[in-house]
Design a protein around this motif. Structure first.
Motif, PDB file in Angstrom:
ATOM      1  N   ALA A 138       0.831  -1.209   0.000  1.00  0.00           N
ATOM      2  CA  ALA A 138       0.000   0.000   0.000  1.00  0.00           C
ATOM      3  C   ALA A 138       0.863   1.255   0.000  1.00  0.00           C
ATOM      4  O   ALA A 138       0.597   2.210  -0.755  1.00  0.00           O
ATOM      5  CB  ALA A 138      -0.925   0.002   1.210  1.00  0.00           C
ATOM      6  N   PHE A 139       1.926   1.274   0.828  1.00  0.00           N
ATOM      7  CA  PHE A 139       2.783   2.458   0.863  1.00  0.00           C
ATOM      8  C   PHE A 139       3.668   2.566  -0.375  1.00  0.00           C
ATOM      9  O   PHE A 139       4.067   3.668  -0.752  1.00  0.00           O
ATOM     10  CB  PHE A 139       3.625   2.464   2.144  1.00  0.00           C
ATOM     11  CG  PHE A 139       2.877   2.966   3.337  1.00  0.00           C
ATOM     12  CD1 PHE A 139       2.499   4.300   3.426  1.00  0.00           C
ATOM     13  CD2 PHE A 139       2.503   2.106   4.365  1.00  0.00           C
ATOM     14  CE1 PHE A 139       1.778   4.773   4.508  1.00  0.00           C
ATOM     15  CE2 PHE A 139       1.789   2.569   5.459  1.00  0.00           C
ATOM     16  CZ  PHE A 139       1.429   3.908   5.526  1.00  0.00           C
ATOM     17  N   LEU A 140       3.957   1.436  -1.015  1.00  0.00           N
ATOM     18  CA  LEU A 140       4.662   1.498  -2.290  1.00  0.00           C
ATOM     19  C   LEU A 140       3.791   2.191  -3.337  1.00  0.00           C
ATOM     20  O   LEU A 140       4.260   3.064  -4.080  1.00  0.00           O
ATOM     21  CB  LEU A 140       5.028   0.087  -2.754  1.00  0.00           C
ATOM     22  CG  LEU A 140       5.739  -0.013  -4.110  1.00  0.00           C
ATOM     23  CD1 LEU A 140       7.068   0.725  -4.077  1.00  0.00           C
ATOM     24  CD2 LEU A 140       5.940  -1.470  -4.500  1.00  0.00           C
ATOM     25  N   ALA A 141       2.494   1.810  -3.373  1.00  0.00           N
ATOM     26  CA  ALA A 141       1.562   2.444  -4.316  1.00  0.00           C
ATOM     27  C   ALA A 141       1.364   3.919  -3.976  1.00  0.00           C
ATOM     28  O   ALA A 141       1.351   4.781  -4.879  1.00  0.00           O
ATOM     29  CB  ALA A 141       0.226   1.708  -4.293  1.00  0.00           C
ATOM     30  N   LEU A 142       1.224   4.225  -2.677  1.00  0.00           N
ATOM     31  CA  LEU A 142       1.047   5.617  -2.271  1.00  0.00           C
ATOM     32  C   LEU A 142       2.271   6.449  -2.632  1.00  0.00           C
ATOM     33  O   LEU A 142       2.142   7.566  -3.141  1.00  0.00           O
ATOM     34  CB  LEU A 142       0.798   5.685  -0.770  1.00  0.00           C
ATOM     35  CG  LEU A 142       0.672   7.103  -0.177  1.00  0.00           C
ATOM     36  CD1 LEU A 142      -0.533   7.821  -0.758  1.00  0.00           C
ATOM     37  CD2 LEU A 142       0.580   7.040   1.350  1.00  0.00           C
ATOM     38  N   GLY A 143       3.461   5.913  -2.373  1.00  0.00           N
ATOM     39  CA  GLY A 143       4.685   6.642  -2.709  1.00  0.00           C
ATOM     40  C   GLY A 143       4.791   6.916  -4.198  1.00  0.00           C
ATOM     41  O   GLY A 143       5.188   8.012  -4.606  1.00  0.00           O
ATOM     42  N   ALA A 144       4.425   5.907  -5.011  1.00  0.00           N
ATOM     43  CA  ALA A 144       4.472   6.095  -6.467  1.00  0.00           C
ATOM     44  C   ALA A 144       3.478   7.172  -6.908  1.00  0.00           C
ATOM     45  O   ALA A 144       3.786   8.010  -7.767  1.00  0.00           O
ATOM     46  CB  ALA A 144       4.172   4.772  -7.168  1.00  0.00           C
ATOM     47  N   LEU A 145       2.282   7.152  -6.293  1.00  0.00           N
ATOM     48  CA  LEU A 145       1.271   8.159  -6.636  1.00  0.00           C
ATOM     49  C   LEU A 145       1.740   9.563  -6.263  1.00  0.00           C
ATOM     50  O   LEU A 145       1.635  10.507  -7.062  1.00  0.00           O
ATOM     51  CB  LEU A 145      -0.037   7.829  -5.911  1.00  0.00           C
ATOM     52  CG  LEU A 145      -1.174   8.857  -6.061  1.00  0.00           C
ATOM     53  CD1 LEU A 145      -1.597   8.978  -7.513  1.00  0.00           C
ATOM     54  CD2 LEU A 145      -2.361   8.469  -5.188  1.00  0.00           C
ATOM     55  N   LEU A 146       2.261   9.713  -5.047  1.00  0.00           N
ATOM     56  CA  LEU A 146       2.721  11.026  -4.605  1.00  0.00           C
ATOM     57  C   LEU A 146       3.914  11.507  -5.422  1.00  0.00           C
ATOM     58  O   LEU A 146       4.060  12.709  -5.670  1.00  0.00           O
ATOM     59  CB  LEU A 146       3.082  10.971  -3.118  1.00  0.00           C
ATOM     60  CG  LEU A 146       1.920  10.712  -2.157  1.00  0.00           C
ATOM     61  CD1 LEU A 146       2.423  10.646  -0.728  1.00  0.00           C
ATOM     62  CD2 LEU A 146       0.851  11.789  -2.297  1.00  0.00           C
ATOM     63  N   LEU A 147       4.759  10.572  -5.849  1.00  0.00           N
ATOM     64  CA  LEU A 147       5.886  10.943  -6.694  1.00  0.00           C
ATOM     65  C   LEU A 147       5.394  11.463  -8.046  1.00  0.00           C
ATOM     66  O   LEU A 147       5.948  12.422  -8.596  1.00  0.00           O
ATOM     67  CB  LEU A 147       6.809   9.742  -6.895  1.00  0.00           C
ATOM     68  CG  LEU A 147       8.213  10.034  -7.414  1.00  0.00           C
ATOM     69  CD1 LEU A 147       8.969  10.960  -6.463  1.00  0.00           C
ATOM     70  CD2 LEU A 147       8.979   8.728  -7.610  1.00  0.00           C
ATOM     71  N   ALA A 148       4.326  10.834  -8.558  1.00  0.00           N
ATOM     72  CA  ALA A 148       3.742  11.299  -9.812  1.00  0.00           C
ATOM     73  C   ALA A 148       3.151  12.700  -9.646  1.00  0.00           C
ATOM     74  O   ALA A 148       3.302  13.565 -10.514  1.00  0.00           O
ATOM     75  CB  ALA A 148       2.668  10.322 -10.289  1.00  0.00           C
ATOM     76  N   VAL A 149       2.487  12.922  -8.500  1.00  0.00           N
ATOM     77  CA  VAL A 149       1.932  14.256  -8.223  1.00  0.00           C
ATOM     78  C   VAL A 149       3.063  15.277  -8.109  1.00  0.00           C
ATOM     79  O   VAL A 149       2.949  16.406  -8.588  1.00  0.00           O
ATOM     80  CB  VAL A 149       1.087  14.234  -6.941  1.00  0.00           C
ATOM     81  CG1 VAL A 149       0.627  15.638  -6.566  1.00  0.00           C
ATOM     82  CG2 VAL A 149      -0.111  13.318  -7.123  1.00  0.00           C
ATOM     83  N   ARG A 150       4.166  14.882  -7.482  1.00  0.00           N
ATOM     84  CA  ARG A 150       5.317  15.761  -7.367  1.00  0.00           C
ATOM     85  C   ARG A 150       5.857  16.127  -8.751  1.00  0.00           C
ATOM     86  O   ARG A 150       6.235  17.274  -9.000  1.00  0.00           O
ATOM     87  CB  ARG A 150       6.398  15.087  -6.540  1.00  0.00           C
ATOM     88  CG  ARG A 150       7.727  15.810  -6.504  1.00  0.00           C
ATOM     89  CD  ARG A 150       7.630  17.124  -5.763  1.00  0.00           C
ATOM     90  NE  ARG A 150       7.518  16.929  -4.341  1.00  0.00           N
ATOM     91  CZ  ARG A 150       7.336  17.927  -3.474  1.00  0.00           C
ATOM     92  NH1 ARG A 150       7.206  19.165  -3.913  1.00  0.00           N
ATOM     93  NH2 ARG A 150       7.250  17.679  -2.184  1.00  0.00           N
ATOM     94  N   ALA A 151       5.873  15.170  -9.668  1.00  0.00           N
ATOM     95  CA  ALA A 151       6.332  15.435 -11.029  1.00  0.00           C
ATOM     96  C   ALA A 151       5.410  16.437 -11.723  1.00  0.00           C
ATOM     97  O   ALA A 151       5.864  17.350 -12.424  1.00  0.00           O
ATOM     98  CB  ALA A 151       6.411  14.138 -11.821  1.00  0.00           C
ATOM     99  N   VAL A 152       4.092  16.274 -11.498  1.00  0.00           N
ATOM    100  CA  VAL A 152       3.135  17.227 -12.081  1.00  0.00           C
ATOM    101  C   VAL A 152       3.358  18.618 -11.496  1.00  0.00           C
ATOM    102  O   VAL A 152       3.320  19.627 -12.220  1.00  0.00           O
ATOM    103  CB  VAL A 152       1.686  16.751 -11.823  1.00  0.00           C
ATOM    104  CG1 VAL A 152       0.685  17.827 -12.229  1.00  0.00           C
ATOM    105  CG2 VAL A 152       1.424  15.447 -12.575  1.00  0.00           C
TER     106      VAL A 152
END
Length: 227
Positions: A85-99
């Motif tokens: 779950a935290f792997l998925a959350l980290g990937a999502l937040l990293l994508a938001v950071r890129a945006v």
């Protein structure tokens, strides 16, 4: 040593209650209680789950003639439910950071956010980044670092897990309190506070505080062992 004694000893060594053990392997607390009283033995599925959780062989659990140390394995964990779950959350937040990075290069977007009649959207945008996005990334990174350590270096013992639980919760509580002061500062509550005090508070309130919180709480998380 009989199965009931082995199960009681293993559960106590991991610092688990009967309720926690039951939840970890998908049975009722009453079933665990019956096993520890010696009233009956678990079925094949539950026995396999118990062996995986405690890092022992199923044969050793039910063999009353086996040596006390036989059948035990080094307790290394699997990559478990919250780890994924935290792997998925980290990937999502990293994508938001890129945006966010792309948007930061867009002068028109920030000009709109900072315009006089839309000042609130800018403040909301800035504080979501500071109070949620960055801490979320830091917490996820800390959690995953501990999860990988448990996979390759082994699980901590019960005393370490309890200590890490309290340490992680204390760090999260401290961060929440400091984040609340940030919100109050935006509302003007601390408008007359000396600049030096506000600057020190800003440094202490860094979202990086959630990194060790993630590390600690991940170490306290109960994961099944693998041999």
């Amino acid at each position: 040593m009989c199965f009931a004694d082995k199960l009681t000893e293993l559960r106590s060594a991991r610092g688990l209650s009967q309720e926690q053990l039951a939840e970890a392997i998908g049975v009722t607390r009453q079933a665990v209680s019956r096993w520890e009283r010696g009233a009956n033995l678990p079925d094949a599925v539950s026995l396999t789950r118990l062996a995986g959780l405690f890092g022992v062989t199923a044969e050793w659990l039910v063999d009353e003639e086996a040596e006390p140390g036989a059948g035990r394995a080094r307790l290394r964990s699997r990559f478990w439910i919250l780890d994924r779950a935290f792997l998925a959350l980290g990937a999502l937040l990293l994508a938001v950071r890129a945006v966010n990075y792309v948007l930061s290069k867009n002068g028109t977007f920030f000009a709109w956010l900072m315009s006089a009649d839309t000042y609130f959207p800018y403040m909301a945008y800035a504080h979501v980044n500071w109070l949620l996005l960055t801490p979320g990334l830091c917490f996820s990174a800390g959690w995953l670092a501990s999860a990988l350590a448990c996979m390759w270096l082994g699980l901590p013992d019960a005393r370490v897990q309890r200590a890490m639980k309290y340490a992680g919760l204390a760090l999260l509580a401290l961060y929440a309190a400091l984040a609340a002061t940030d919100i109050l500062a935006v509302l003007g509550v601390f408008a007359n506070t000396p600049v030096v005090v506000r600057l020190a508070n800003f440094v202490i309130r860094s979202p990086w505080l959630t990194l060790p919180a993630g590390l600690a709480l991940s170490l306290s998380y109960i994961r099944p062992a693998r041999r």
